[in-house]
Write an enzyme that holds these catalytic residues in place. Structure first.
Site, PDB file in Angstrom:
ATOM      1  N   GLY A 362      26.262 -25.959 -20.043  1.00 61.88           N
ATOM      2  CA  GLY A 362      27.692 -25.889 -20.307  1.00 61.88           C
ATOM      3  C   GLY A 362      28.395 -27.097 -19.738  1.00 61.88           C
ATOM      4  O   GLY A 362      27.768 -28.014 -19.197  1.00 61.88           O
ATOM      5  N   CYS A 363      29.708 -27.114 -19.817  1.00 62.83           N
ATOM      6  CA  CYS A 363      30.447 -28.293 -19.365  1.00 62.83           C
ATOM      7  C   CYS A 363      30.475 -28.403 -17.849  1.00 62.83           C
ATOM      8  O   CYS A 363      30.788 -29.457 -17.307  1.00 62.83           O
ATOM      9  CB  CYS A 363      31.863 -28.278 -19.938  1.00 62.83           C
ATOM     10  SG  CYS A 363      32.823 -26.875 -19.428  1.00 62.83           S
ATOM     11  N   THR A 364      30.153 -27.326 -17.139  1.00 68.46           N
ATOM     12  CA  THR A 364      30.164 -27.392 -15.677  1.00 68.46           C
ATOM     13  C   THR A 364      28.763 -27.352 -15.070  1.00 68.46           C
ATOM     14  O   THR A 364      28.615 -27.370 -13.860  1.00 68.46           O
ATOM     15  CB  THR A 364      30.980 -26.223 -15.091  1.00 68.46           C
ATOM     16  OG1 THR A 364      30.423 -24.992 -15.545  1.00 68.46           O
ATOM     17  CG2 THR A 364      32.432 -26.318 -15.517  1.00 68.46           C
ATOM     18  N   ASP A 393      31.565 -19.815 -18.189  1.00 66.58           N
ATOM     19  CA  ASP A 393      31.364 -21.220 -17.866  1.00 66.58           C
ATOM     20  C   ASP A 393      32.668 -21.965 -18.089  1.00 66.58           C
ATOM     21  O   ASP A 393      32.863 -22.613 -19.108  1.00 66.58           O
ATOM     22  CB  ASP A 393      30.252 -21.780 -18.764  1.00 66.58           C
ATOM     23  CG  ASP A 393      29.990 -23.261 -18.471  1.00 66.58           C
ATOM     24  OD1 ASP A 393      29.891 -24.031 -19.440  1.00 66.58           O
ATOM     25  OD2 ASP A 393      29.907 -23.621 -17.296  1.00 66.58           O
ATOM     26  N   CYS A 395      35.759 -24.618 -18.201  1.00 69.68           N
ATOM     27  CA  CYS A 395      35.882 -26.084 -18.219  1.00 69.68           C
ATOM     28  C   CYS A 395      37.111 -26.496 -17.417  1.00 69.68           C
ATOM     29  O   CYS A 395      38.128 -25.867 -17.539  1.00 69.68           O
ATOM     30  CB  CYS A 395      36.032 -26.581 -19.642  1.00 69.68           C
ATOM     31  SG  CYS A 395      34.472 -27.124 -20.340  1.00 69.68           S
TER      32      CYS A 395
END
Length: 395
Positions: A362-364, A393, A395
């Site tokens: 994911g973005c993190t 998740d 952002c």
């Protein structure tokens, strides 16, 4: 065929000729999609960037994907971010669009994105390899792959022999040795020299500011941080005003051209990302990726990567238990907080409990993906197995 249909066809032909004469681009326009919902700056921010990109370059047809908006651009209307991504994938796989820009998209392990920035020291463009996603759970292996991904992207953008530098982070010297080995076995890597007095292909912070190499290799988390700094250093951080976004997801046998934006990417970056995507379509990035992987594998890339990881793998005295995956399900629920080195073990822990799961990024950071209806059950099962997890998740 009716008279009205014939008139419509003739009208379209004359419009296409007029556009071609105005832009100097003859032939079909490239179609670039963009999902409109999900930005922290609002839907209007994305739509304005899309309209700006098409106004700048009439050879691009921008396609909006998401809720209906007030725009003359072509639209595919769906509600919800998951629905946007599903429609995006359908349009890409059918060939209706050649590339798409989106936010908060989970690439499979092995795929990561090559960002493109304008460096402040001398105004040079530079590719950051890479900026989101995970090329490999092993740091040095990932950085070697990142370098290949950067070379693919630069060549698709028309740079025939891009220069390469390696940012001075953990593992840089191992990455340098791996690329020199690959170079000696037939895969050419055009190393550049640091702008500092002692030179070398390992880049310093100064080289980031001046854009010494065409491609700066780094680990993805550092690349992500650098993208944010380059994009928003003049705005205080809440609005990314410069650059071309986090770039296309590249990976071996990965055939979708999907580019990533941050939820904080402003209108100028949205427009630039669309232009970036259009150039990648014209440069046939998918075909170049296939060719580069063929050349790198012929030069022994896979054996070199195995050599990087063999010393870090634990030798088990007993035979490992084979865990069968349960029947596959749609996985839209995400669980974060698991270390990248434990990601596959966490997936198998859920398989043991009869819960189908997949790993992703994911973005993190790393995520475990499960069916939405089984999210709570999966979190409890992982907590029981000793994993410190969190739902979703952000952002």
């Amino acid at each position: 065929m009716s008279d009205n249909n014939i008139k419509d066809m003739i009208g379209k032909v004359f419009n296409d000729i007029a556009d071609a004469m105005q832009t100097g681009q003859f032939g079909e326009r490239v179609k670039v999609g963009i999902t409109v919902a999900g930005s922290e700056l609002g839907i209007d921010n994305i739509v304005k960037g899309a309209e700006m990109a098409q106004a700048r370059d009439k050879s691009i047809e921008v396609v909006l994907i998401g809720p209906k908006v007030d725009s003359a651009l072509t639209q595919h209307n769906v509600e919800g971010e998951d629905a946007q991504h599903k429609k995006m994938e359908e349009l890409l796989d059918s060939g209706e669009i050649g590339a798409c820009i989106t936010m908060h998209y989970n690439f499979p392990i092995g795929v990561s994105t090559v960002g493109r920035v304008v460096t402040p020291g001398q105004g040079r463009e530079m590719f950051l390899a890479t900026t989101t996603g995970t090329s490999s759970p092993h740091r040095v292996e990932a950085m070697v792959k990142n370098g290949i991904y950067g070379i693919i992207t630069a060549k698709a953008m028309g740079i025939k022999d891009p220069t390469v530098g390696i940012l001075n982070v953990d593992g840089a010297r191992q990455v340098e040795r791996a690329f020199k080995d690959l170079n000696s076995k037939g895969y050419p890597v055009n190393f550049t020299e640091s702008g500092r007095a002692d030179g070398g292909s390992v880049m310093r912070g100064n080289d980031l500011l001046t854009g010494t190499p065409d491609i700066m290799i780094t680990d993805t988390l550092t690349g992500n941080l650098l993208m944010k700094v380059f994009s928003s250093f003049s705005t205080g951080g809440s609005y990314e005003a410069q650059g071309f976004g986090y770039g296309p997801g590249i990976g071996e046998d990965y055939n979708r051209t999907i580019l990533i934006l941050s939820r904080a990417s402003g209108t100028p970056v949205v427009a630039n990302a669309i232009a970036y995507a259009a150039s990648l379509i014209r440069g046939n990035v998918t075909q170049i990726a296939k060719e580069e992987f063929e050349k790198a594998n012929k030069a022994g890339l896979k054996d070199i990567l195995k050599g990087l990881t063999k010393d870090t793998k634990k030798v088990e005295a007993k035979e490992e238990e084979v865990v069968e995956a349960p029947p596959a399900e749609t996985v839209t629920g995400t669980i974060n907080g698991i270390d990248i080195m434990e990601l596959e073990d966490a997936v198998q822990a859920l398989w043991k409990e009869g819960i189908y799961a997949e790993s992703g990024m994911g973005c993190t950071g790393p995520i475990v993906m499960v069916n939405e209806a089984k999210l709570s059950e999966a979190i409890k099962a992982l907590a029981k197995a000793g994993y410190d997890v969190g739902e979703s998740d952000p952002c």
